[in-house]
Design a protein around this motif. Structure first.
Motif, PDB file in Angstrom:
ATOM      1  N   HIS A  21      41.767  65.110  61.387  1.00  0.00           N
ATOM      2  CA  HIS A  21      41.603  65.119  59.927  1.00  0.00           C
ATOM      3  C   HIS A  21      42.910  65.474  59.230  1.00  0.00           C
ATOM      4  O   HIS A  21      43.276  64.884  58.230  1.00  0.00           O
ATOM      5  CB  HIS A  21      40.474  66.065  59.498  1.00  0.00           C
ATOM      6  N   SER A  22      43.667  66.438  59.826  1.00  0.00           N
ATOM      7  CA  SER A  22      44.893  66.858  59.138  1.00  0.00           C
ATOM      8  C   SER A  22      45.981  65.790  59.271  1.00  0.00           C
ATOM      9  O   SER A  22      46.751  65.578  58.336  1.00  0.00           O
ATOM     10  CB  SER A  22      45.363  68.232  59.630  1.00  0.00           C
ATOM     11  N   ALA A  23      46.024  65.085  60.416  1.00  0.00           N
ATOM     12  CA  ALA A  23      47.008  64.004  60.574  1.00  0.00           C
ATOM     13  C   ALA A  23      46.707  62.862  59.600  1.00  0.00           C
ATOM     14  O   ALA A  23      47.611  62.300  58.978  1.00  0.00           O
ATOM     15  CB  ALA A  23      47.009  63.500  62.010  1.00  0.00           C
ATOM     16  N   ILE A  24      45.438  62.544  59.438  1.00  0.00           N
ATOM     17  CA  ILE A  24      45.067  61.469  58.499  1.00  0.00           C
ATOM     18  C   ILE A  24      45.433  61.864  57.066  1.00  0.00           C
ATOM     19  O   ILE A  24      46.012  61.087  56.314  1.00  0.00           O
ATOM     20  CB  ILE A  24      43.554  61.147  58.584  1.00  0.00           C
ATOM     21  N   ALA A  25      45.139  63.112  56.716  1.00  0.00           N
ATOM     22  CA  ALA A  25      45.440  63.574  55.354  1.00  0.00           C
ATOM     23  C   ALA A  25      46.941  63.528  55.084  1.00  0.00           C
ATOM     24  O   ALA A  25      47.378  63.095  54.013  1.00  0.00           O
ATOM     25  CB  ALA A  25      44.904  64.989  55.145  1.00  0.00           C
ATOM     26  N   GLU A  26      47.739  63.945  56.065  1.00  0.00           N
ATOM     27  CA  GLU A  26      49.188  63.946  55.883  1.00  0.00           C
ATOM     28  C   GLU A  26      49.720  62.517  55.778  1.00  0.00           C
ATOM     29  O   GLU A  26      50.572  62.219  54.934  1.00  0.00           O
ATOM     30  CB  GLU A  26      49.864  64.702  57.041  1.00  0.00           C
ATOM     31  N   GLN A  27      49.209  61.642  56.614  1.00  0.00           N
ATOM     32  CA  GLN A  27      49.656  60.250  56.547  1.00  0.00           C
ATOM     33  C   GLN A  27      49.318  59.639  55.185  1.00  0.00           C
ATOM     34  O   GLN A  27      50.124  58.928  54.594  1.00  0.00           O
ATOM     35  CB  GLN A  27      49.016  59.448  57.677  1.00  0.00           C
ATOM     36  N   THR A  28      48.154  59.970  54.693  1.00  0.00           N
ATOM     37  CA  THR A  28      47.730  59.467  53.389  1.00  0.00           C
ATOM     38  C   THR A  28      48.658  59.948  52.280  1.00  0.00           C
ATOM     39  O   THR A  28      49.025  59.207  51.384  1.00  0.00           O
ATOM     40  CB  THR A  28      46.297  59.956  53.087  1.00  0.00           C
ATOM     41  N   ARG A  29      49.048  61.230  52.392  1.00  0.00           N
ATOM     42  CA  ARG A  29      49.962  61.801  51.406  1.00  0.00           C
ATOM     43  C   ARG A  29      51.274  61.019  51.389  1.00  0.00           C
ATOM     44  O   ARG A  29      51.787  60.667  50.336  1.00  0.00           O
ATOM     45  CB  ARG A  29      50.231  63.274  51.733  1.00  0.00           C
ATOM     46  N   ARG A  30      51.775  60.695  52.582  1.00  0.00           N
ATOM     47  CA  ARG A  30      53.058  59.990  52.662  1.00  0.00           C
ATOM     48  C   ARG A  30      52.946  58.562  52.122  1.00  0.00           C
ATOM     49  O   ARG A  30      53.807  58.108  51.382  1.00  0.00           O
ATOM     50  CB  ARG A  30      53.556  59.940  54.110  1.00  0.00           C
TER      51      ARG A  30
END
Ligand SMILES: [Zn+2]
Ligand SMILES: [Zn+2]
Ligand SMILES: [Zn+2]
Ligand SMILES: [Zn+2]
Ligand SMILES: [Zn+2]
Ligand SMILES: [Zn+2]
Length: 515
Positions: free
Chosen positions: A449-458
């Motif tokens: 979940h945190s990797a997806i959220a970070e990728q989305t932010r970028r």
């Protein structure tokens, strides 16, 4: 129609939680609740020739329902243990402890002196006429080997009810007798207790039966540091499966919580994994044979492909073939192995050489990202990507690639993608193979979940694409994480992760609702 439990009036109504006891009216149910409560579970204890006693669901059990919460019947230090406080069972150090003035056993402080559980060995040591004197604190101490057995033997002095429950437990004494473990236990416990405590109270057979009952029914409980061993009465009737339907968690008091990560149908047998479901089949079977003395024949064990995951398979010796090799006979991991494509056979030592080296390389590896990636590159020649050794390294990588939120913000794009892909692959694998390994699954879902959220932010920074779908995916996995970890105590890493996951979940809910 069954007689009401209180007035014997015939009735169709039953207690809706357990489906086991009948009541003519709400009034009589209420009146009887205090007495009925301890045995009111959504299962019954059944008996047959093959399984002995086992637990059967008496109604449909809903996802996340607690099936049983139980205090230990008896607990004590592990058989191999450095000195621990005999009150709270936590480790103690040379400079920082007190001695019980009655018996001399080290304790961590006055608050642990009067705990009931210490009374067993305290009295027995007092009767010996000489206090114990523990001087070495650095490593495993031989005096501690017999202590949990002592507590089992003296269980009746504090509670006759507990003693009779302990007597009911399986000890497999006749199967154990004569084995190497049994012989070692005879010296370090069976003959040691009468000699050391100068007592004729227990026969050798009584002692060895208690040793067996502890080993067969004991759970390693990680709520102390180091872990201790505990026996749970009702939980001990739960049968083994390497594809179980119950998860096992411990609250901070060391009570065990058995719960259902997924729905369980009425009349299904309840099971937990006595071994480690994350291990491959050969390792689990060896472990079960050594510690619990039986050969498992569960659905996962009789299927060499382990539900088509090929979790234990190796690549075909013929590089051109591209097929996977598995044991020729489903129930014999020590015989020859055969390629499922070209049918080429290899002998066990060929497989053993690869697996031994792959296992040792993990053990001796300094755990960092570069070494993990190197390992995967090297062993892809012999092991398929989902092999248990490869998966173990990937679990490590998912956690090491950005260990916290700060690192996550600055990790290079390609490494972030690696973390995300491994996490996604592992969640899919373990949801199929080990759906009740809640701590592994919860941790992986958190990282995903945190990797997806970070990728989305970028992506959002660079483009201006609506990130809504991606955020919903992130929310989906953090939600899963909360479900998997919901019974983890905050004395564990997973309990802390649960707190953070709840915060992130609430934030993501807000964001996805607005955008
Ligand atoms: Zn009644
Ligand atoms: Zn009930
Ligand atoms: Zn203590
Ligand atoms: Zn004492
Ligand atoms: Zn099995
Ligand atoms: Zn082949």
């Amino acid at each position: 129609m069954n007689p009401c439990h209180v007035c014997e009036e015939p009735t169709k109504n039953k207690c809706s939680n357990c489906n086991q006891v009948s009541y003519c009216s709400v009034q009589h149910q209420k009146q009887d609740w205090k007495r009925h409560k301890p045995s009111c579970h959504p299962f019954k204890i059944d008996h047959n020739e093959q399984l002995g006693r086992h637990l059967v669901a008496t109604r449909t059990i809903k996802p996340y329902e607690i099936v049983l919460k139980e205090a230990p019947l008896v607990r004590g230090p592990a058989q191999i243990s450095a000195p621990v406080c005999l009150g709270c069972l936590n480790g103690i150090e040379a400079e920082d402890h007190i001695e019980c003035e009655q018996c001399g056993w080290p304790l961590c402080g006055p608050e642990c002196k009067s705990l009931d559980e210490h009374k067993a060995e305290c009295r027995l040591t007092k009767d010996r006429g000489q206090k114990v004197n523990v001087q070495e604190f650095g490593g495993p101490h031989p005096l501690y080997t017999c202590l949990s057995t002592v507590r089992c033997l003296l269980i009746g002095e504090t509670s006759p009810e507990k003693a009779s429950k302990f007597q009911e437990l399986e000890s497999l004494e006749s199967t154990r007798r004569g084995s190497n473990q049994w012989k070692a236990d005879l010296v370090s416990i069976g003959q040691f207790i009468p000699k050391f405590f100068k007592t004729q109270k227990f026969t050798e057979e009584e002692i060895m039966k208690a040793v067996g009952a502890l080993q067969i029914n004991g759970h390693e409980v990680p709520t102390t540091d180091p872990s201790h061993v505990a026996v749970f009465y009702t939980a001990s009737f739960t049968e083994n499966s390497c594809l179980p339907n119950l998860a096992k968690s411990f609250n901070k008091n060391g009570h065990c919580i058995l719960w259902a990560p997924h729905e369980i149908k009425k009349n299904a047998h309840l099971s937990i994994c006595y071994s480690d479901a994350v291990w491959g089949t050969a390792d689990r079977q060896r472990h079960l044979m050594q510690t619990k003395l039986f050969k498992c024949a569960c659905d996962r064990c009789v299927d060499v492909t382990e539900l088509d995951t090929n979790y234990s398979a190796i690549k075909c010796e013929d590089r051109q073939c591209g097929g996977l090799m598995l044991p020729t006979k489903a129930d014999d991991w020590n015989g020859s192995w055969r390629c499922r494509e070209c049918h080429k056979q290899v002998q066990k030592h060929y497989v053993e050489r690869i697996l031994e080296r792959a296992g040792k390389d993990i053990q001796s590896m300094e755990k960092n990202v570069e070494n993990g990636l190197k390992y995967l590159k090297h062993y892809e020649k012999w092991l398929p990507p989902q092999h248990f050794h490869m998966s173990e390294i990937k679990i490590l990588l998912v956690q090491l690639l950005a260990k916290d939120q700060k690192e996550l913000m600055v990790i290079p794009d390609d490494r972030l993608l690696l973390k995300l892909n491994y996490a996604r692959e592992l969640v899919e694998l373990y949801e199929k193979l080990t759906p009740c390994e809640v701590r592994t699954l919860g941790t992986l879902c958190f990282e995903l979940h945190s990797a997806i959220a970070e990728q989305t932010r970028r992506v959002a920074l660079e483009t201006s694409l609506s990130p809504k779908d991606r955020l919903e995916e992130s929310l989906f996995y953090v939600d899963k994480c909360v479900n998997y970890l919901q019974y983890e105590s905050d004395i564990f890493i997973e309990g802390h992760m649960l707190k953070q996951a709840r915060i992130n979940r609430d934030a993501l809910r807000m964001v996805t609702r607005i955008s």
